[in-house]
Design a protein around this motif. Structure first.
Motif, PDB file in Angstrom:
ATOM      1  N   ILE A 102       0.876  -1.176   0.000  1.00 56.17           N
ATOM      2  CA  ILE A 102       0.000   0.000   0.000  1.00 56.17           C
ATOM      3  C   ILE A 102       0.910   1.222   0.000  1.00 56.17           C
ATOM      4  N   MET A 103       0.780   2.046  -1.032  1.00 56.08           N
ATOM      5  CA  MET A 103       1.664   3.226  -1.118  1.00 56.08           C
ATOM      6  C   MET A 103       0.908   4.481  -0.681  1.00 56.08           C
ATOM      7  N   MET A 104       1.502   5.194   0.271  1.00 56.26           N
ATOM      8  CA  MET A 104       0.864   6.371   0.851  1.00 56.26           C
ATOM      9  C   MET A 104       1.564   7.653   0.418  1.00 56.26           C
ATOM     10  N   LYS A 105       0.817   8.739   0.500  1.00 59.59           N
ATOM     11  CA  LYS A 105       1.350  10.103   0.389  1.00 59.59           C
ATOM     12  C   LYS A 105       2.063  10.356  -0.925  1.00 59.59           C
ATOM     13  N   SER A 106       1.639   9.652  -1.989  1.00 57.79           N
ATOM     14  CA  SER A 106       2.259   9.925  -3.288  1.00 57.79           C
ATOM     15  C   SER A 106       1.960  11.354  -3.719  1.00 57.79           C
ATOM     16  N   ASP A 107       0.826  11.906  -3.254  1.00 58.19           N
ATOM     17  CA  ASP A 107       0.448  13.282  -3.622  1.00 58.19           C
ATOM     18  C   ASP A 107       1.491  14.306  -3.155  1.00 58.19           C
ATOM     19  N   ILE A 155      -7.244   4.969  -3.489  1.00 58.24           N
ATOM     20  CA  ILE A 155      -7.557   4.325  -4.776  1.00 58.24           C
ATOM     21  C   ILE A 155      -7.100   2.875  -4.770  1.00 58.24           C
ATOM     22  N   GLU A 156      -8.063   1.994  -5.022  1.00 60.05           N
ATOM     23  CA  GLU A 156      -7.725   0.575  -5.112  1.00 60.05           C
ATOM     24  C   GLU A 156      -7.377   0.256  -6.549  1.00 60.05           C
ATOM     25  N   ARG A 157      -6.314  -0.506  -6.716  1.00 60.75           N
ATOM     26  CA  ARG A 157      -5.917  -0.866  -8.072  1.00 60.75           C
ATOM     27  C   ARG A 157      -6.446  -2.248  -8.418  1.00 60.75           C
ATOM     28  N   LYS A 158      -6.707  -2.422  -9.691  1.00 62.15           N
ATOM     29  CA  LYS A 158      -7.212  -3.737 -10.128  1.00 62.15           C
ATOM     30  C   LYS A 158      -6.085  -4.750 -10.011  1.00 62.15           C
ATOM     31  N   LYS A 159      -6.443  -5.937  -9.495  1.00 60.55           N
ATOM     32  CA  LYS A 159      -5.383  -6.943  -9.306  1.00 60.55           C
ATOM     33  C   LYS A 159      -5.068  -7.634 -10.623  1.00 60.55           C
ATOM     34  N   ASP A 191       4.307   4.787 -14.388  1.00 57.44           N
ATOM     35  CA  ASP A 191       5.650   4.218 -14.585  1.00 57.44           C
ATOM     36  C   ASP A 191       6.359   4.045 -13.233  1.00 57.44           C
ATOM     37  N   TYR A 192       6.149   5.014 -12.338  1.00 56.33           N
ATOM     38  CA  TYR A 192       6.762   4.932 -11.006  1.00 56.33           C
ATOM     39  C   TYR A 192       6.239   3.701 -10.255  1.00 56.33           C
ATOM     40  N   ILE A 193       4.927   3.468 -10.355  1.00 53.61           N
ATOM     41  CA  ILE A 193       4.337   2.280  -9.714  1.00 53.61           C
ATOM     42  C   ILE A 193       4.915   0.996 -10.329  1.00 53.61           C
ATOM     43  N   ASP A 194       4.992   0.977 -11.657  1.00 56.31           N
ATOM     44  CA  ASP A 194       5.549  -0.217 -12.336  1.00 56.31           C
ATOM     45  C   ASP A 194       6.981  -0.485 -11.876  1.00 56.31           C
ATOM     46  N   PHE A 195       7.752   0.592 -11.789  1.00 57.09           N
ATOM     47  CA  PHE A 195       9.154   0.482 -11.359  1.00 57.09           C
ATOM     48  C   PHE A 195       9.218  -0.125  -9.951  1.00 57.09           C
ATOM     49  N   GLU A 225       8.972  -6.768  -6.262  1.00 64.77           N
ATOM     50  CA  GLU A 225       8.374  -8.074  -6.595  1.00 64.77           C
ATOM     51  C   GLU A 225       7.105  -8.349  -5.802  1.00 64.77           C
ATOM     52  N   THR A 226       6.324  -7.295  -5.588  1.00 61.57           N
ATOM     53  CA  THR A 226       5.077  -7.415  -4.818  1.00 61.57           C
ATOM     54  C   THR A 226       4.089  -6.390  -5.391  1.00 61.57           C
ATOM     55  N   PRO A 227       2.810  -6.767  -5.555  1.00 62.01           N
ATOM     56  CA  PRO A 227       1.870  -5.809  -6.141  1.00 62.01           C
ATOM     57  C   PRO A 227       1.495  -4.668  -5.189  1.00 62.01           C
ATOM     58  N   ILE A 228       1.355  -3.479  -5.770  1.00 62.65           N
ATOM     59  CA  ILE A 228       0.839  -2.325  -5.013  1.00 62.65           C
ATOM     60  C   ILE A 228      -0.667  -2.285  -5.282  1.00 62.65           C
TER      61      ILE A 228
END
Ligand code: GDP
Ligand code: IMO
Ligand code: MG
Length: 425
Positions: A328-333, A421-425, A395-399, A405-408
């Protein structure tokens, strides 16, 4: 049914409170398993902001059970302050909150010892929150502690023995308290003990395992973060409990095979409060800018948080130790307006490139190796779905997903409950 665990992967303050509140509707219960009022978990919704210290972050949803587990240390006075403020704002706390009889009590003399120990350490002090955490866990491990359940039987004798031990140690540290001042603290503390006894005190390991047998689900809420874990963190600049996933087993009486998802939560950058090494710390205006934009000041102590770039060496270590299944990635804003963003992908120690988190992370030995990524230069705080994310942010999320090696699966774009925001698995 399984137990899911949500915990911090950095040095605390990742945003655990916010996400536990968001996820609570999917569970029957939320449980804290370690730490105490050193925690400050912030929640925002409907224009209001709450900071929770000892009480789990599931209390604002739809009547889910909230449990303070055996691994937690409780200060009755601070608990009472926190609980009364919540009751005043309309939360029917007695209906939802249950507290383990095995939770250890923070005594007034534990707080005095915390301060005296810090003073005795001088320049090498830990920079604790001053809440008596270290001395209380020390008493627990040395088999001298007082538990909430002890208040129900022969308590005065046990209290007096613990106090006498503490006073002799305080005298040794040249920090013996004024008797009248201590008596006033004790009176308030004893009153708070009576207050806490008006809550449902439980054998939480039985309650929790019965819930599991009935098919109910539980979310465990970590406090602090993996790099503050007493075994795996940046020792001795750590807290005094096991903040990692295994702590949920010992802090609640849950068998390891009952653990399901492990949510690892991290900021898009990194912060630390208190002393101790921090390889990616920024002492320049970029660090100050992150602090200002991210409002990086302690929820409990108001202290300035030290800020720096995200550290993937430390994050990979935290993911490994905890068995994280979802990130879970926080505070990207907070980084919305940066031209460039850096991520530490390795450490250079004595000219050698290291990708495995080492025994010691003292700053002067380590030079972080950074990858620089372009910023996304877009205000994301009002976005509703991941399809709106700018390309550079995707791209930052993909990186990060590739490196870690773990999904965000969740991205937070602001402090409010709705900015999730929930991302599609
Ligand atoms: P915790 O201890 O892990 O629960 O985190 P804290 O509450 O101590 O610190 C997180 C801070 O960031 C709080 O002030 C939150 O309101 C705030 N916060 C949480 N998520 C976000 C986010 O996505 N963006 C921004 N800007 N602030 C956030
Ligand atoms: P949450 O749950 C950030 C830090 C203190 C100090 C060290 C030891 O809000 O993420 P202690 O009082 O535990 O003996 O202090 O740990 N610390 C935290 N830092 N967030 C926290 O909790 C913390 N709890 C303790 O600053 O460096
Ligand atoms: Mg906090």
């Amino acid at each position: 049914m399984k137990v899911d665990v949500l915990l911090g992967l950095q040095w605390g303050d990742e945003g655990k409170g916010k996400v536990v509140d968001v996820l609570t509707p999917r569970y029957d219960a939320v449980a804290r398993f370690q730490g105490g009022p050193n925690a400050g978990h912030t929640l925002e919704f409907e224009g209001k902001k709450y900071v929770l210290r000892s009480i789990p972050s599931g209390i604002f949803q739809n009547g889910q059970t909230n449990i303070i587990g055996n691994g937690v240390v409780l200060d009755p006075v601070l608990f009472r302050e926190e609980a009364e403020a919540l009751e005043a704002s309309g939360v029917d706390l007695r209906k939802v909150l249950k507290i383990s009889k095995k939770a250890h009590l923070i005594m007034p003399t534990h707080r005095l010892l915390d301060a005296a120990n810090e003073k005795a350490k001088g320049a090498s002090k830990i920079g604790t929150t001053g809440k008596g955490i270290g001395p209380t866990y020390t008493d627990k491990i040395s088999r001298n502690g007082l538990r909430l359940g002890d208040t129900l039987h022969d308590f005065d004798r046990k209290y007096a023995a613990a106090k006498a031990r503490h006073l002799s140690r305080l005298t040794m540290l040249d920090a013996a308290p004024d008797a009248a001042a201590l008596a006033a603290l004790e009176q308030k503390w004893m009153d708070a003990i009576e207050y806490i006894k008006s809550y449902e005190l439980i054998d939480s390991e039985h309650v929790i395992n019965t819930m599991l047998r009935e098919g109910k689900s539980i979310l465990c809420e970590g406090a602090q973060g993996t790099l503050l874990d007493v075994d795996f963190g940046s020792y001795p600049f750590v807290t005094s409990s096991n903040t990692v996933c295994a702590g949920a087993c010992t802090g609640l009486g849950i068998a390891p095979n009952k653990i399901g998802e492990v949510f690892g939560i991290f900021k898009a950058y990194c912060t630390r409060v208190g002393s101790g090494p921090f390889p990616t710390e920024l002492h320049d205006e970029t660090g100050a800018r992150i602090r200002d934009l991210g409002h990086e000041y302690g929820a409990v102590t108001g202290r300035e948080r030290r800020c720096g770039w995200i550290d993937l060496v430390a994050l990979k270590y935290a993911i490994m130790i905890n068995g994280v299944t979802q990130l879970i990635m926080m505070k990207s804003d907070v980084l919305d307006d940066f031209d460039e963003i850096k991520a530490c992908v390795a450490y250079e120690i004595n000219g050698e490139r290291i990708e495995q988190f080492p025994f010691s992370v003292e700053e002067d030995e380590i030079t972080p190796v950074y990858v620089t990524l372009p910023g996304w230069k877009t205000d994301m705080t009002r976005m509703q779905s991941e399809s709106e994310f700018p390309k550079n942010f995707k791209d930052y999320i993909d990186f990060l997903e590739k490196e870690l090696e773990t999904p965000i699966t969740i991205v937070s774009i602001g402090p409010d409950r709705s900015q999730t925001i929930e991302r599609k698995k």
